[in-house]
Each structure stands twice: as C-alpha cells, then as structure tokens.
Design a protein around this motif. Structure first.
Motif, mmCIF file in Angstrom:
data_model
loop_
_atom_site.group_PDB
_atom_site.id
_atom_site.type_symbol
_atom_site.label_atom_id
_atom_site.label_comp_id
_atom_site.label_asym_id
_atom_site.label_seq_id
_atom_site.Cartn_x
_atom_site.Cartn_y
_atom_site.Cartn_z
ATOM 1 N N ASP A 295 0.829 -1.215 0.000
ATOM 2 C CA ASP A 295 0.000 0.000 0.000
ATOM 3 C C ASP A 295 0.859 1.258 0.000
ATOM 4 O O ASP A 295 0.582 2.218 -0.737
ATOM 5 N N ALA A 319 -4.778 -8.278 2.728
ATOM 6 C CA ALA A 319 -5.326 -7.317 1.759
ATOM 7 C C ALA A 319 -4.339 -6.206 1.439
ATOM 8 O O ALA A 319 -4.736 -5.184 0.872
ATOM 9 N N ARG A 322 -4.486 -3.293 -1.625
ATOM 10 C CA ARG A 322 -5.812 -2.860 -2.066
ATOM 11 C C ARG A 322 -5.961 -1.342 -2.034
ATOM 12 O O ARG A 322 -6.402 -0.734 -3.029
ATOM 13 N N GLU A 323 -5.590 -0.721 -0.930
ATOM 14 C CA GLU A 323 -5.791 0.725 -0.827
ATOM 15 C C GLU A 323 -4.795 1.485 -1.698
ATOM 16 O O GLU A 323 -5.132 2.511 -2.293
ATOM 17 N N ARG A 326 -6.113 1.276 -5.078
ATOM 18 C CA ARG A 326 -7.261 2.172 -5.230
ATOM 19 C C ARG A 326 -6.795 3.594 -5.572
ATOM 20 O O ARG A 326 -7.359 4.261 -6.454
ATOM 21 N N ALA A 337 -4.729 -8.322 -11.330
ATOM 22 C CA ALA A 337 -4.614 -9.249 -10.204
ATOM 23 C C ALA A 337 -4.395 -10.664 -10.725
ATOM 24 O O ALA A 337 -4.871 -11.023 -11.807
ATOM 25 N N MET A 348 -4.536 -11.225 -1.215
ATOM 26 C CA MET A 348 -4.266 -9.900 -1.770
ATOM 27 C C MET A 348 -4.922 -9.690 -3.139
ATOM 28 O O MET A 348 -5.576 -8.658 -3.356
ATOM 29 N N ALA A 351 -8.678 -9.287 -2.662
ATOM 30 C CA ALA A 351 -9.079 -8.008 -2.081
ATOM 31 C C ALA A 351 -9.189 -6.936 -3.160
ATOM 32 O O ALA A 351 -10.124 -6.128 -3.163
ATOM 33 N N VAL A 352 -8.242 -6.940 -4.093
ATOM 34 C CA VAL A 352 -8.255 -5.964 -5.189
ATOM 35 C C VAL A 352 -9.399 -6.256 -6.157
ATOM 36 O O VAL A 352 -10.102 -5.350 -6.609
ATOM 37 N N ALA A 355 -12.904 -5.488 -4.665
ATOM 38 C CA ALA A 355 -13.152 -4.050 -4.540
ATOM 39 C C ALA A 355 -13.451 -3.411 -5.897
ATOM 40 O O ALA A 355 -13.734 -2.209 -5.962
#
Length: 377
Positions: A295, A319, A322-323, A326, A337, A348, A351-352, A355
C-alpha cells in the motif's frame, strides 16, 4: 475434516513446540513427526498428510533434498522453517525452487509482535497452503548438493525459457496457457509495480523471467520478506532474469529495464518526477503491519507517476495493496490481479478484485507475457 500435518525437524523440542501450536487449532491435527528428511519422505508416502512442515538443516537427508523427493513421489504442500541468516535465506530459496510453497523463520519472535500473533500466523499459513493442493505437482528442480545454490553468474544472459527450466514453478491451472492475452489498451506507461506475499518468490520468478532485457520501464517489487532474505532473493532474480534486479537502496535512480526489490523490514517510496525519480528507503511507522508494505509503495507511485503505472497484485495473504491500488486507479493507472486458481493464497489479489479495482484477473503463467504485450512497443 481436520487438516493432517506431518512435522519434520531434527530437534525434538521444536517438533513438540510446532505440534502443540498446530494442535491448538481444531481444524489442524498432527498425524506424526519425523526427525530427518529420509523419515519425512517415507512418512509422506505412507501417511499422505495434507501439509508438511520442514526444517532445512537435518541429518541423514536435508530438507531441500527431502522436498525434492516428496514432490517427485507424493506432491504435498510444504512449509519450510528457516534461520534468518544469509545462508538460511539462500537455502530457503533453494527449497522454494525445489517445490516448497512457503516459509517461516524458526524464531517466531522474528515475525510477530506477540506469542499469540505468532501462533495464529503459523496456523493460518498451514491452513492456507493446505487449500492449494491444486497447484501440485510442481516440476522438481535439478538435483544439487544439499543446501547448495546454483552459481548466479552462470545464468546471466539466458533466455527466459532457459532460465525457467532451472526453477520450479506452480503447475498452471488448465487451460491457463491457452487463454488469450488481454487486449492491448494503448495506454502510455512509465512504471511497472508488483506487490506480493505468500507464494511470491516463485510467482515473481515466473513473471520476471518473461520480461526482455530491453524492457522500456523501471520495475518496483514489493515482497513481504525478512530483511536478510531480500538481498539473497534480489541476487537470485538477477541471475535468472534478462532484466537487471537489485535490492533497492536509498537514492537509487529508477532506470528502464531494472527491477528494484524493496528491502525487508523497511518501506520503499519515491521522490522527484517521472524519468528522474529516486527511491527513498525509510524505516517507516512501527504500527504498519507490513515492512515492506505494498500500500505504501503503491501510494507513493501514485503521487509521482499518476496514472502512468501498471500495478500487478500477485499471490499473498491479507489485503495489502488494495488501498494503494485504489489510489493508483483513481489517478487512471491500470491494475491487474492474479487469478484464484494459480495463487498459493488468494488473499491480496482477491481483495483488489472484490473491490472492483482490478481490470484483469490473470493466471500466473500468462502475466509476464501480458505485461510485455501491454507495455513494450
């Protein structure tokens, strides 16, 4: 039904300690223990455990040789235990080449902030790799002397195909090799960023050995790994790949065709501008769960490179990424992914994908070729 585990170590104390930790989880049961690699090979054949935990240095037969024999006779997910030394790192990477799925340090306090966290981590890792029997069998690496590493210099300049024959890679989920590449977007790029964790060492080898020496962009790699391991891992990748790979250092200038592996135990960020960006290596906040953290590096890439990034999230637990992905997506970056079937742990990437951040979900054997198709003119 409980996951059946075979615990292998020449130390009776460590066998008992690992067994006690695993037996605390109602979903795990230790079916037997072994004191050396030869016993492990024989008991794997007769007991057919779901997972094997394996030490590296043992009498009679070492762990690397045992893993190779098990993958040939009765392919089973193997979790290696390793010392956090340079030699331990090289031996662990040899074990992963031989077919082991994951590793943990033998000193649990090196990977967790409390006893409870260490117990949970070991239990989670065993359960995670137990679910990935579909990735087996793996092609065993060529026989070498116990614990020995192949000379990295001898691999420089080989084609990706030749390099891949020297390492074990997860068996592709059929019909992964026959899937077509994603349609080329025509987007302009300035950086390739890849984040991964559990299962990442083999996954990164699989992807990076597909990239040509004249790859036109810099590459940054974030692999959850102890600091003593990242130096050895970067050297190994450099020997296997046509691109150049190094452990990132503070002040490194990002150059095309060069990959920079974030050092374990620290954070990797960037400063400057595209075309002249430099790497910053920082200690980071102790409250952050991961060092290095996907991240944090992805977020820094978003600030410097904006949308001109292809970010790829590979196999890994949790995860992380993910952020950061984003933030990259909000700038217009492309996010890919790894698909569930080819992941050691679909955490991981899931999670992507869940979302709605990833535009592509790709099998591991296709990712390197897809990157070249997307980013190389």
């Amino acid at each position: 039904m409980a996951i059946r585990v075979l615990v292998v170590d020449d130390s009776s104390f460590f066998r008992r300690r690992v067994s006690e930790i695993l037996e605390q989880d109602p979903l795990l049961t230790v079916v037997d223990t072994a004191a050396n690699g030869q016993e492990a090979v024989e008991k794997a054949k007769t007991l057919r455990p779901d997972v094997i935990t394996m030490d590296i240095e043992m009498p009679v037969m070492d762990g690397i040789t045992a893993v190779r024999a098990i993958m040939k006779a009765t392919p089973t997910p193997v979790l290696m235990f390793s010392s956090l030394t340079h030699d331990g790192a090289r031996a662990t990477l040899d074990a992963l080449d031989a077919g082991a799925m994951d590793f943990l340090p033998k000193r649990f306090e090196d990977i967790a902030r409390s006893k409870e966290e260490a117990v949970q981590l070991l239990q989670q890792r065993v359960k995670a790799i137990a679910r990935r029997r579909t990735l087996l069998p793996r092609s065993p690496a060529p026989a070498t002397s116990a614990g020995a590493s192949r000379p990295l210099s001898s691999l420089r300049g080989r084609s990706p195909l030749e390099s891949r024959t020297t390492v074990a890679t997860p068996a592709p989920a059929a019909p992964a090799e026959r899937r077509s590449l994603p349609r080329r977007s025509g987007k302009s790029y300035q950086l390739l960023a890849i984040g991964t964790s559990t299962g990442g060492p083999v996954a990164l080898q699989t992807v990076l050995t597909r990239l040509p020496a004249n790859f036109p962009h810099p590459i940054v790699l974030i692999q959850h790994m102890p600091g003593t391991f990242t130096t050895a891992f970067a050297a190994r990748l450099d020997g296997l790949c046509q691109i150049r790979v190094k452990e990132a250092e503070d002040g490194d200038v990002l150059r095309p065709g060069h990959a920079y592996l974030a050092p374990g135990g620290r954070q990797m960020m960037f400063e400057g501008r595209p075309g002249a960006a430099r790497i910053r290596i920082l200690d980071g906040n102790d409250k952050v769960n991961y060092k290095p953290c996907v991240d944090i590096t992805f977020a820094s890439a978003a600030k410097i490179y904006g949308g001109n990034v292809l970010a790829v999230v590979l196999t890994g637990m949790g995860a992380d990424g993910r952020e950061g992905a984003r933030l990259l997506k909000e700038q217009g970056a492309s996010i890919w992914a790894q698909d569930e079937e080819s992941c050691v742990v679909y955490g991981m990437p899931q999670a992507v994908a869940k979302a709605g951040i990833a535009s592509e979900s790709l099998p591991l054997p296709l990712i390197g070729e897809a990157i070249v198709n997307e980013m190389v003119s």
